[in-house]
Design a protein around this motif. Structure first.
Motif, short mmCIF file in Angstrom:
data_model
loop_
_atom_site.label_atom_id
_atom_site.label_comp_id
_atom_site.label_asym_id
_atom_site.label_seq_id
_atom_site.Cartn_x
_atom_site.Cartn_y
_atom_site.Cartn_z
N ARG A 56 26.76 -33.89 5.08
CA ARG A 56 26.76 -34.04 3.69
C ARG A 56 27.14 -32.79 2.95
NH1 ARG A 56 23.22 -33.12 -0.20
NH2 ARG A 56 21.88 -32.72 1.47
N VAL A 57 26.45 -31.84 3.18
CA VAL A 57 26.56 -30.74 2.81
C VAL A 57 28.11 -30.03 3.01
CG1 VAL A 57 26.01 -28.14 2.72
CG2 VAL A 57 24.35 -29.89 2.76
N ALA A 58 28.57 -30.11 4.34
CA ALA A 58 29.97 -29.69 4.56
C ALA A 58 30.91 -30.41 3.84
CB ALA A 58 30.17 -30.05 6.12
N GLY A 59 30.81 -31.54 3.44
CA GLY A 59 31.65 -32.26 2.50
C GLY A 59 31.75 -31.80 1.24
N LEU A 60 30.59 -31.52 0.73
CA LEU A 60 30.46 -30.61 -0.63
C LEU A 60 31.31 -29.69 -0.73
CD1 LEU A 60 26.73 -30.89 -1.63
CD2 LEU A 60 28.55 -32.22 -2.68
N TYR A 61 31.41 -28.84 0.39
CA TYR A 61 32.08 -27.53 0.48
C TYR A 61 33.57 -27.52 1.12
CZ TYR A 61 27.82 -25.40 -1.15
OH TYR A 61 26.74 -24.95 -1.69
N GLY A 62 33.68 -28.92 1.22
CA GLY A 62 35.20 -29.22 1.65
C GLY A 62 35.47 -28.49 3.17
N ALA A 191 25.62 -22.35 -6.80
CA ALA A 191 25.40 -22.82 -7.96
C ALA A 191 26.41 -23.85 -8.43
CB ALA A 191 24.98 -21.86 -8.84
N LYS A 192 27.65 -23.25 -8.39
CA LYS A 192 29.00 -24.00 -8.80
C LYS A 192 29.04 -25.33 -8.12
CE LYS A 192 33.68 -23.63 -9.69
NZ LYS A 192 35.00 -22.71 -9.63
N THR A 193 28.88 -25.31 -6.76
CA THR A 193 28.97 -26.53 -6.04
C THR A 193 27.88 -27.47 -5.87
OG1 THR A 193 30.49 -24.95 -4.44
CG2 THR A 193 29.75 -27.22 -3.53
N SER A 194 26.61 -26.70 -5.80
CA SER A 194 25.60 -27.86 -5.47
C SER A 194 24.66 -28.05 -6.75
CB SER A 194 24.78 -27.23 -4.23
OG SER A 194 25.46 -27.04 -3.09
N GLY A 195 24.82 -27.01 -7.62
CA GLY A 195 24.00 -27.14 -8.81
C GLY A 195 22.76 -26.50 -8.70
N PHE A 196 22.19 -25.80 -7.53
CA PHE A 196 21.07 -24.99 -7.52
C PHE A 196 21.23 -23.92 -8.65
CE2 PHE A 196 20.74 -25.95 -2.63
CZ PHE A 196 20.31 -27.11 -3.03
N PRO A 197 20.11 -23.56 -9.36
CA PRO A 197 20.21 -22.53 -10.31
C PRO A 197 20.49 -21.29 -9.52
CG PRO A 197 17.90 -23.68 -10.17
CD PRO A 197 18.64 -24.36 -9.13
N LYS A 198 21.13 -20.23 -10.09
CA LYS A 198 21.58 -18.88 -9.81
C LYS A 198 20.09 -18.39 -9.44
CE LYS A 198 24.65 -16.36 -11.23
NZ LYS A 198 25.56 -15.46 -12.00
N LEU A 199 20.37 -17.50 -8.31
CA LEU A 199 19.27 -16.72 -7.70
C LEU A 199 19.15 -15.56 -8.67
CD1 LEU A 199 19.84 -17.24 -4.01
CD2 LEU A 199 18.19 -18.21 -5.32
N HIS A 219 23.34 -25.12 2.36
CA HIS A 219 24.27 -24.79 1.32
C HIS A 219 24.75 -23.40 1.40
CE1 HIS A 219 23.52 -28.68 -1.03
NE2 HIS A 219 22.57 -28.73 -0.50
N TYR A 220 23.90 -22.36 1.62
CA TYR A 220 24.43 -21.05 1.77
C TYR A 220 25.35 -20.89 2.91
CZ TYR A 220 21.33 -20.20 -2.42
OH TYR A 220 21.08 -20.40 -3.69
N MET A 221 24.76 -21.38 3.94
CA MET A 221 25.43 -21.44 5.41
C MET A 221 27.00 -21.84 4.88
SD MET A 221 23.27 -22.80 8.54
CE MET A 221 24.77 -22.82 9.44
N ALA A 222 27.21 -23.17 4.47
CA ALA A 222 28.38 -23.76 4.16
C ALA A 222 29.45 -22.70 3.22
CB ALA A 222 27.97 -25.22 3.62
N ALA A 223 28.59 -22.20 2.05
CA ALA A 223 29.33 -21.31 1.37
C ALA A 223 29.87 -20.24 2.11
CB ALA A 223 28.34 -20.86 0.14
N VAL A 224 29.02 -19.56 3.00
CA VAL A 224 29.58 -18.45 3.78
C VAL A 224 30.76 -18.92 4.34
CG1 VAL A 224 29.06 -16.86 5.62
CG2 VAL A 224 27.52 -17.05 3.98
#
Length: 295
Positions: A56-62, A191-199, A219-224
């Protein structure tokens, strides 16, 4: 112009040398690495919820989820002792709740330290978290690391070691073995992709939760991984999205934008044709059929 697609598989016929730091964490025998590889595969096979979340998360980050599988398997084969279940990371994340921690060196919080005049160029530039914290990291390495500045001798430590380890001797944590600094760099993208608040760098506990809790750390793994693919496409005009060994290599080494620039220069000079995997990425490509069977 369309980016050149990097072929699948390894460019090296045999596995590049495993560095001493990894060998020190694991018995140097090949059987010890094989045992750890099989153990993390078995954990992933058993944990259907985790596998659904990875997809699911991989799909969010393409990205293809195989990139996330490769990074997890590489980390737990070479850079982490053992893993019984993803649930153990939820428990660890909860155990840090209520513990006071501070991202500081010698009593100075990193948020205050980076207001020094040496960091003026960073603070005057892009506020995008990856660029900002990478700039801070570069200035630390060039102006402070191992040097004496204004009467203070700074340690021969990287930026993450100096400021982002208030409780632990290790450099990375959680399912993806992320560092707090890497999580901060990816804050905008997540934050942009998953909607989590910025750290917020002054909210250390939230950053550790993002690092430790698989519900967030995936989510952070996928972003990296997405960032590495983007770096090579934009800087070197190379599409590495079909080679999980290369994304695993960059996940292991970090700084994909600098590495993409260095590769572009080598390629232009004729010194390199394709980006190459390291020992960690080599394993991922070598075992790719076993890894894909998890999906």
């Amino acid at each position: 112009m369309a980016a050149t697609k990097v072929p699948e598989g390894n460019r090296n016929a045999s596995q590049p040398r495993i560095p001493f730091a990894s060998a020190r964490r694991t018995s140097a025998s090949r059987s010890a690495y094989d045992s750890k590889f099989e153990r993390i595969l078995n954990v992933l096979r058993r944990d259907s919820r985790l596998m659904r979340d990875i997809k699911r998360v991989a799909g969010l980050y393409g990205i293809d989820p195989i990139h996330m599988i490769g990074a997890i398997v590489g980390e737990h084969t070479y850079n982490y002792d053992s893993l019984d279940s993803a649930q153990s990371y939820y428990v660890k994340a909860l155990s840090y709740a209520g513990i006071r921690m501070e991202f500081a060196y010698d009593g100075t919080h990193v948020a205050d330290f980076v207001q020094r005049p040496e960091f003026k160029r960073c603070n005057a530039g892009s506020k995008e978290t990856s660029r900002l914290w990478t700039c801070y990291e570069r200035i630390w390495n060039s102006r402070f690391r191992g040097k004496k500045v204004d009467g203070t001798r700074y340690p021969q430590k990287n930026f993450n070691e100096a400021f982002f380890q208030p409780l632990f001797s290790g450099q990375s944590f959680g399912l993806g073995q992320l560092s707090p600094l890497t999580v901060l760099k990816m804050s905008d993208k997540v934050a942009k992709t998953s909607g989590f608040p910025k750290l917020d760098v002054r909210n250390e506990q939230e950053i550790y939760r993002a690092t430790m809790d698989p519900g967030k750390s995936l989510h952070y793994m996928a972003a990296v991984l997405r960032d590495s693919i983007d770096a090579y496409k934009q800087v070197a005009n190379m599409d590495i999205s079909g080679n999980p060994g290369l994304t695993a290599t960059l996940y292991n080494l970090g700084n994909p934008w600098d590495r993409a620039s260095a590769f572009r220069r080598r390629r232009a000079s004729g010194a390199a044709r394709w980006p190459e995997e390291n020992y960690y990425g080599w394993l991922v490509n070598d075992k790719i059929e076993e890894l894909r069977s998890l999906l």
